[in-house]
Design a protein around this motif. Structure first.
Motif, PDB file in Angstrom:
ATOM      1  N   UNK A 215      25.267 -39.303  23.371  1.00  0.00           N
ATOM      2  CA  UNK A 215      26.648 -38.917  23.660  1.00  0.00           C
ATOM      3  C   UNK A 215      26.852 -37.439  23.330  1.00  0.00           C
ATOM      4  N   UNK A 216      26.311 -37.008  22.200  1.00  0.00           N
ATOM      5  CA  UNK A 216      26.368 -35.578  21.862  1.00  0.00           C
ATOM      6  C   UNK A 216      25.718 -34.736  22.942  1.00  0.00           C
ATOM      7  N   UNK A 217      24.539 -35.165  23.400  1.00  0.00           N
ATOM      8  CA  UNK A 217      23.842 -34.440  24.468  1.00  0.00           C
ATOM      9  C   UNK A 217      24.727 -34.339  25.709  1.00  0.00           C
ATOM     10  N   UNK A 218      25.372 -35.438  26.061  1.00  0.00           N
ATOM     11  CA  UNK A 218      26.227 -35.450  27.249  1.00  0.00           C
ATOM     12  C   UNK A 218      27.420 -34.520  27.127  1.00  0.00           C
ATOM     13  N   UNK A 271      37.317 -42.500  14.189  1.00  0.00           N
ATOM     14  CA  UNK A 271      36.591 -41.528  15.012  1.00  0.00           C
ATOM     15  C   UNK A 271      36.374 -42.021  16.441  1.00  0.00           C
ATOM     16  N   UNK A 272      36.136 -43.316  16.604  1.00  0.00           N
ATOM     17  CA  UNK A 272      35.898 -43.859  17.946  1.00  0.00           C
ATOM     18  C   UNK A 272      37.125 -43.692  18.821  1.00  0.00           C
ATOM     19  N   UNK A 273      38.298 -43.972  18.271  1.00  0.00           N
ATOM     20  CA  UNK A 273      39.540 -43.818  19.045  1.00  0.00           C
ATOM     21  C   UNK A 273      39.752 -42.372  19.461  1.00  0.00           C
ATOM     22  N   UNK A 274      39.591 -41.467  18.508  1.00  0.00           N
ATOM     23  CA  UNK A 274      39.825 -40.055  18.801  1.00  0.00           C
ATOM     24  C   UNK A 274      38.828 -39.563  19.840  1.00  0.00           C
ATOM     25  N   UNK A 275      37.566 -39.923  19.694  1.00  0.00           N
ATOM     26  CA  UNK A 275      36.554 -39.464  20.633  1.00  0.00           C
ATOM     27  C   UNK A 275      36.771 -40.051  22.024  1.00  0.00           C
ATOM     28  N   UNK A 276      37.249 -41.289  22.091  1.00  0.00           N
ATOM     29  CA  UNK A 276      37.552 -41.900  23.391  1.00  0.00           C
ATOM     30  C   UNK A 276      38.634 -41.115  24.123  1.00  0.00           C
ATOM     31  N   UNK A 277      39.671 -40.741  23.393  1.00  0.00           N
ATOM     32  CA  UNK A 277      40.756 -39.950  23.985  1.00  0.00           C
ATOM     33  C   UNK A 277      40.242 -38.587  24.436  1.00  0.00           C
ATOM     34  N   UNK A 318      37.187 -30.070  20.076  1.00  0.00           N
ATOM     35  CA  UNK A 318      37.714 -31.223  19.354  1.00  0.00           C
ATOM     36  C   UNK A 318      36.775 -32.402  19.282  1.00  0.00           C
ATOM     37  N   UNK A 319      35.719 -32.422  20.092  1.00  0.00           N
ATOM     38  CA  UNK A 319      34.806 -33.564  20.092  1.00  0.00           C
ATOM     39  C   UNK A 319      33.885 -33.578  18.881  1.00  0.00           C
ATOM     40  N   UNK A 320      33.678 -32.420  18.254  1.00  0.00           N
ATOM     41  CA  UNK A 320      32.660 -32.302  17.206  1.00  0.00           C
ATOM     42  C   UNK A 320      32.957 -33.173  15.990  1.00  0.00           C
ATOM     43  N   UNK A 321      34.182 -33.086  15.467  1.00  0.00           N
ATOM     44  CA  UNK A 321      34.503 -33.800  14.222  1.00  0.00           C
ATOM     45  C   UNK A 321      34.410 -35.319  14.384  1.00  0.00           C
ATOM     46  N   UNK A 322      35.090 -35.939  15.364  1.00  0.00           N
ATOM     47  CA  UNK A 322      34.973 -37.389  15.484  1.00  0.00           C
ATOM     48  C   UNK A 322      33.566 -37.857  15.815  1.00  0.00           C
ATOM     49  N   UNK A 323      32.816 -37.067  16.589  1.00  0.00           N
ATOM     50  CA  UNK A 323      31.448 -37.464  16.911  1.00  0.00           C
ATOM     51  C   UNK A 323      30.566 -37.450  15.672  1.00  0.00           C
ATOM     52  N   UNK A 324      30.681 -36.408  14.857  1.00  0.00           N
ATOM     53  CA  UNK A 324      29.892 -36.357  13.634  1.00  0.00           C
ATOM     54  C   UNK A 324      30.297 -37.460  12.664  1.00  0.00           C
ATOM     55  N   UNK A 325      31.589 -37.722  12.573  1.00  0.00           N
ATOM     56  CA  UNK A 325      32.066 -38.794  11.695  1.00  0.00           C
ATOM     57  C   UNK A 325      31.551 -40.145  12.166  1.00  0.00           C
ATOM     58  N   UNK A 326      31.557 -40.364  13.480  1.00  0.00           N
ATOM     59  CA  UNK A 326      31.068 -41.636  14.024  1.00  0.00           C
ATOM     60  C   UNK A 326      29.573 -41.794  13.758  1.00  0.00           C
ATOM     61  N   UNK A 342      21.597 -34.499  15.049  1.00  0.00           N
ATOM     62  CA  UNK A 342      22.731 -34.183  15.915  1.00  0.00           C
ATOM     63  C   UNK A 342      22.721 -32.705  16.296  1.00  0.00           C
ATOM     64  N   UNK A 343      22.271 -31.852  15.375  1.00  0.00           N
ATOM     65  CA  UNK A 343      22.129 -30.435  15.701  1.00  0.00           C
ATOM     66  C   UNK A 343      21.127 -30.219  16.820  1.00  0.00           C
ATOM     67  N   UNK A 344      20.013 -30.974  16.784  1.00  0.00           N
ATOM     68  CA  UNK A 344      19.038 -30.885  17.870  1.00  0.00           C
ATOM     69  C   UNK A 344      19.625 -31.420  19.173  1.00  0.00           C
ATOM     70  N   UNK A 345      20.443 -32.466  19.063  1.00  0.00           N
ATOM     71  CA  UNK A 345      21.089 -33.013  20.261  1.00  0.00           C
ATOM     72  C   UNK A 345      22.054 -32.003  20.871  1.00  0.00           C
ATOM     73  N   UNK A 346      22.750 -31.245  20.016  1.00  0.00           N
ATOM     74  CA  UNK A 346      23.656 -30.194  20.498  1.00  0.00           C
ATOM     75  C   UNK A 346      22.873 -29.140  21.279  1.00  0.00           C
TER      76      UNK A 346
END
Length: 394
Positions: A215-218, A271-277, A318-326, A342-346
């Motif tokens: 998901x991070x890669x995407x 985090x899932x809710x926020x990232x979905x939005x 805005x995607x960074x924080x909820x994704x890392x938390x998830x 996750x850094x490598x995925x980025x």
């Protein structure tokens, strides 16, 4: 009395040198995006090929980070930070002085080898030297250098690069050198237990975590598909250099805003809710922006294009924080390793995005077509995110 130290840990007067190092690597990742036409003209390559100078940096970082991190895990941390920063500086000087595209390409690889190790070691250093209750503030302080770079990288590059695209690369090297001197003088030594590559990759045995990293890669792939070539997308409607400078600066500010807002929302909601939005908003924004740039009259397309770009900044930042938390929640016992992966995925996502955008343009597609590509990637990413979220709740 205001504290100047992180609860008897490393002082903020010391951490500021790590923040400066993070700023130099961050600005390096963005400074070329606004200079592609000038780079292409000087090095006598296509603009799509010039964009690959960003792509190879990100791809090298994605592959090399876990390998170099393991190879140097027994080294003293201050020495590792200094050496990686020195390699990063040398790589940027090679690019700045490159007589041709091949040398510039090699310089970007050298800079990436230093930069990816530097970021990983800085993260580990701050975590190890900071008490848990102050760790978030310390990381925020150091990574604030990187966040500032996202806002300033492209506009600084455009302003300084008016006479030559090579000057911003020299600026990156100068900032890195200043940080290097401060680190050598102020940073305490630190020895940490060595790790193996198998230890670092063990969390990937969890299919749900692997999908989460994808998901991070995407997210980054969709972002860099357009961001790398933003000057080409806006070229037909905003021809003046100062306009592009303001647009890029605005993108960085909106990215910082998105990061700040979702940070608070993630504490309040899941985090899932926020990232979905966020992902849904990014997808809809790309679709609407694509339609506007394709069919709207010139004036309307200009306004809608700006709205698309700034909203994309909010979403991508805005995607960074909820994704890392998830991701941290998926493997709480391996949080540090997961964040490194996750850094490598980025980096991988950024590389794929820049490469995919370059291929699209090389095939003869108009720059605004990149929004269609980004929307497609976002649709797949949102679907994968929802699948991971569903498995999490079942």
């Amino acid at each position: 009395m205001e504290q100047t130290e992180v609860d008897r840990g490393v002082s903020y007067r010391t951490l500021i040198w790590l923040a400066a190092a993070a700023f130099s690597t961050g600005i390096d990742g963005y400074v070329l995006a606004g200079l592609l036409p000038a780079i292409a003209d000087d090095l006598r390559v296509s603009e799509a090929a010039a964009g690959q100078l960003m792509t190879v940096f990100a791809l090298t970082s994605a592959i090399a980070a876990p390998i170099l991190g393991t190879a140097t895990s027994r080294w003293e941390r201050r020495r590792t930070i200094a050496l990686s920063l020195a390699v990063f500086v040398v790589g940027n000087l090679v690019v700045a002085l490159a007589p041709n595209y091949g040398v510039a390409f090699g310089g970007r690889v050298i800079a990436a080898l230093g930069g990816c190790l530097l970021n990983a070691v800085i993260l580990g250093y701050v975590i190890a030297q900071t008490p848990i209750r102050h760790r978030g503030k310390a990381l925020s302080f150091v990574l604030g250098g990187w966040m500032t770079a996202t806002a300033l990288g492209v506009p600084v590059g455009l302003v300084i690069g008016q006479s030559s695209w090579r000057f911003p690369m020299i600026l990156v090297a100068v900032v890195g050198t200043i940080a290097l001197v401060g680190i050598m003088l102020r940073l305490p030594e630190l020895h940490l237990p060595a790790g193996t590559l198998a230890d670092r990759l063990r969390p990937l045995r969890q299919p749900r975590l692997l999908a989460g990293l994808l998901v991070t890669v995407g997210i980054l792939c969709s972002s860099y598909t357009c961001f790398t070539y933003a000057t080409l997308i806006f070229g037909p409607t905003f021809r003046a250099d100062w306009m592009i400078i303001l647009i890029m600066f605005g993108y960085g500010l909106f990215s910082m805003l998105g990061n700040a807002v979702t940070g608070r929302l993630t504490d309040r909601f899941t985090p899932i809710r926020v990232l979905t939005v966020v992902l849904t908003g990014l997808l809809l924004n790309s679709i609407i922006g694509d339609v506007a740039l394709t069919f709207a009259p010139v004036t309307a397309a200009a306004v809608m294009g700006l709205l698309w770009f700034f909203l994309a900044g909010v979403g991508n930042g805005g995607a960074a924080v909820p994704q890392q938390a998830r991701l941290g929640g998926l493997a709480p016992d391996s949080a540090a390793i997961v964040m490194a992966l996750n850094g490598s995925a980025i980096s991988l996502g950024a590389a794929l995005g820049g490469g995919l955008g370059g291929i699209t343009l090389a095939a003869g597609a108009a720059p605004h077509t990149l929004l269609t590509v980004a929307a497609t990637i976002l649709a797949l990413t949102l679907g994968l995110h929802l699948l991971v979220a569903r498995e999490r709740t079942t």
